[in-house]
Scaffold this motif. Structure first.
Motif, PDB file in Angstrom:
ATOM      1  N   ASN A 167       0.828  -1.214   0.000  1.00  0.00           N
ATOM      2  CA  ASN A 167       0.000   0.000   0.000  1.00  0.00           C
ATOM      3  C   ASN A 167       0.854   1.252   0.000  1.00  0.00           C
ATOM      4  N   ASN A 168       2.126   1.094  -0.333  1.00  0.00           N
ATOM      5  CA  ASN A 168       3.065   2.205  -0.412  1.00  0.00           C
ATOM      6  C   ASN A 168       3.290   2.893   0.927  1.00  0.00           C
TER       7      ASN A 168
ATOM      8  N   ASN B 183      11.212  -3.863  -0.733  1.00  0.00           N
ATOM      9  CA  ASN B 183       9.838  -3.510  -1.108  1.00  0.00           C
ATOM     10  C   ASN B 183       9.053  -4.715  -1.552  1.00  0.00           C
ATOM     11  N   ASP B 184       7.777  -4.509  -1.573  1.00  0.00           N
ATOM     12  CA  ASP B 184       6.865  -5.548  -1.999  1.00  0.00           C
ATOM     13  C   ASP B 184       6.805  -5.545  -3.523  1.00  0.00           C
ATOM     14  N   ARG B 185       6.396  -6.652  -4.093  1.00  0.00           N
ATOM     15  CA  ARG B 185       6.282  -6.680  -5.560  1.00  0.00           C
ATOM     16  C   ARG B 185       5.165  -5.774  -6.051  1.00  0.00           C
ATOM     17  N   ALA B 186       4.249  -5.431  -5.195  1.00  0.00           N
ATOM     18  CA  ALA B 186       3.129  -4.590  -5.617  1.00  0.00           C
ATOM     19  C   ALA B 186       3.345  -3.119  -5.283  1.00  0.00           C
ATOM     20  N   THR B 187       4.511  -2.790  -4.742  1.00  0.00           N
ATOM     21  CA  THR B 187       4.816  -1.384  -4.465  1.00  0.00           C
ATOM     22  C   THR B 187       4.839  -0.601  -5.765  1.00  0.00           C
ATOM     23  N   LYS B 188       4.357   0.622  -5.709  1.00  0.00           N
ATOM     24  CA  LYS B 188       4.376   1.428  -6.933  1.00  0.00           C
ATOM     25  C   LYS B 188       5.771   1.993  -7.184  1.00  0.00           C
TER      26      LYS B 188
ATOM     27  N   GLU C  49      15.850  -8.524  -1.971  1.00  0.00           N
ATOM     28  CA  GLU C  49      14.888  -8.950  -2.981  1.00  0.00           C
ATOM     29  C   GLU C  49      13.482  -8.818  -2.412  1.00  0.00           C
ATOM     30  N   PRO C  50      12.575  -8.386  -3.247  1.00  0.00           N
ATOM     31  CA  PRO C  50      11.239  -8.111  -2.712  1.00  0.00           C
ATOM     32  C   PRO C  50      10.492  -9.363  -2.289  1.00  0.00           C
TER      33      PRO C  50
ATOM     34  N   VAL D 245       5.087   5.774 -13.740  1.00  0.00           N
ATOM     35  CA  VAL D 245       4.913   5.863 -12.279  1.00  0.00           C
ATOM     36  C   VAL D 245       4.024   4.761 -11.719  1.00  0.00           C
TER      37      VAL D 245
ATOM     38  N   ALA E  81       3.778   1.639 -12.625  1.00  0.00           N
ATOM     39  CA  ALA E  81       4.254   0.260 -12.726  1.00  0.00           C
ATOM     40  C   ALA E  81       4.515  -0.305 -11.339  1.00  0.00           C
ATOM     41  N   ASN E  82       4.464  -1.633 -11.242  1.00  0.00           N
ATOM     42  CA  ASN E  82       4.735  -2.278  -9.964  1.00  0.00           C
ATOM     43  C   ASN E  82       6.204  -2.629  -9.853  1.00  0.00           C
ATOM     44  N   MET E  83       6.673  -2.676  -8.621  1.00  0.00           N
ATOM     45  CA  MET E  83       8.086  -2.983  -8.406  1.00  0.00           C
ATOM     46  C   MET E  83       8.439  -4.398  -8.828  1.00  0.00           C
ATOM     47  N   GLY E  84       7.445  -5.288  -8.865  1.00  0.00           N
ATOM     48  CA  GLY E  84       7.724  -6.663  -9.270  1.00  0.00           C
ATOM     49  C   GLY E  84       8.377  -6.706 -10.636  1.00  0.00           C
TER      50      GLY E  84
END
Lengths: 212, 161
Positions: free
Chosen positions: A67-68, A129-134, A207-208, B124, B126-129
């Motif tokens: 959720n950032n 960070n999480d893989r879903a982080t923006k 690594e996330p 901006v 995009a996801n970090m994955g």
């Protein structure tokens, strides 16, 4: 023979032609951005590494969730932190200078809190960070951490070389500018290296985590 | 008193447009000088984030560009709305990055290869994955110098909080 004056060329349509070209260039122009945050990735090393023991007080652990939101774990406490407060927190951590004896930090100007980092060389900032982080949040965090390092490097550069009249970032820019004469570059290189060794960027990215 | 007779009203004097071409030419030269022809046609949304600790990428010919972001509206129906990578002029999978890097390296003079930088132009949203996958591929092929291309500005301005 009567002298004939050359007929004047009608330039009335010049404006039209120029407009046509102008519109062509207006449409094709994209002002490309060619600046950004330079980073270096760690090389892949398959050889078995010995685990290095790092004191917990020397780690400034940042964690960005899906959720950032930014979590900070350092000096035995965990808290949620706003990105705008990150720069000051990182500077306080790096500049703490809590070490004693051989680990003492001569140039740190921080609070000398015993539960925070020993010296510039020992302090490590870690980011996960999480893989879903923006991406936007990630860049903001990166930017603030780099800013914290630059702030300290600027300070120490000015303390070490006060007669140069520039700070670390300006000197680095001058060094990488192709127009700077090579004699000046050689001088700047040593000074920049000295500060880089004094305040190394020990910034590790874990690594996330997978989030399902 | 004909001397003070008012002029006949109605006819406005024509504006002199003789300097118009000069003005237009001035603009034209500005845009001609400032123009950089795009190398790649973007098929993705590419709204770059802001940062203020930026360094300039000077040698343009030593940069490899990797774009990432959501497919732009024309391509949404075929490629979906999930963020994707674009290499050169087409969409690519993460696994195609090593081949792309190898091709870029082969096209440069050998002594310049160690100086190659990979510029990541990522949207901006995009996801970090995805970024992590890209970085992992780059590490595998030993392309370690990267640059997160950003616009110059306050890094916090875009964030919601």
């Amino acid at each position: 023979m009567a002298k004939r004056s050359a007929p004047e060329v009608n330039a009335g349509s010049m404006a039209d032609i120029a407009f046509l070209l102008l519109i062509f260039f207006l449409v094709t122009t994209t002002i490309e951005t060619d600046s950004g945050l330079n980073r270096k990735l760690p090389p892949i090393d398959d050889t078995e590494q010995e685990d290095v023991v790092i004191k917990e007080k020397n780690i400034f652990q940042l964690n960005v969730n899906r959720n950032n939101d930014l979590f900070l774990k350092t000096g035995g406490e965990e808290k949620v932190i706003q990105i705008k407060d990150l720069r000051a927190a990182a500077v306080a951590f790096l500049d703490n200078g809590g070490g004693t004896g051989p680990d003492a930090c001569k140039r740190c100007q921080g609070k000398k809190n015993l539960r925070s980092s020993d010296n510039f060389d020992k302090a490590i900032i870690s980011l996960q960070n999480d893989r879903a982080t923006k991406y936007e949040t990630y860049i903001a965090v990166q930017n603030e951490v780099i800013a914290a390092y630059n702030e300290l490097r600027n300070r120490e550069f000015e303390r070490s070389f006060p007669n140069l009249g520039m700070n670390f970032v300006e000197a680095d820019k001058r060094y990488s500018d192709a127009r700077t004469p090579s004699s000046e570059k050689a001088k700047l290189k040593d000074k920049l290296e000295e500060i880089k060794i004094l305040i190394p960027q020990k910034f590790s990215e874990a690594e996330p985590k997978k989030s399902n | 008193m004909s001397k003070f007779k008012k002029k006949k009203g109605g006819d406005m004097p024509a504006v002199n447009t003789a300097s118009l071409p000069d003005i237009v030419f001035m603009l034209l030269f500005f845009f001609m000088v400032a123009t950089v022809m795009r190398q790649n046609t973007l098929m993705i949304d590419n709204n770059l984030p802001f940062a203020d600790q930026v360094e300039k990428l000077d040698k343009k010919d030593l940069v490899m560009y990797i774009y990432a972001g959501k497919p732009s509206s024309n391509y949404k129906s075929t490629f979906g709305t999930e963020a994707r990578i674009q290499l050169n002029d087409k969409f690519a999978e993460v696994s195609e990055i090593p081949a792309f890097i190898a091709a870029e390296r082969a096209s440069k003079r050998e002594e310049l290869v160690p100086f190659l930088t990979t510029a990541l132009k990522v949207d901006v949203d995009a996801n970090m994955g995805l970024i992590t996958d890209i970085k992992q591929e780059l590490r595998k092929v030993n392309a370690l110098k990267i640059n997160y291309t950003t616009k110059k500005g306050n890094a916090l301005q875009g964030l919601k909080k």
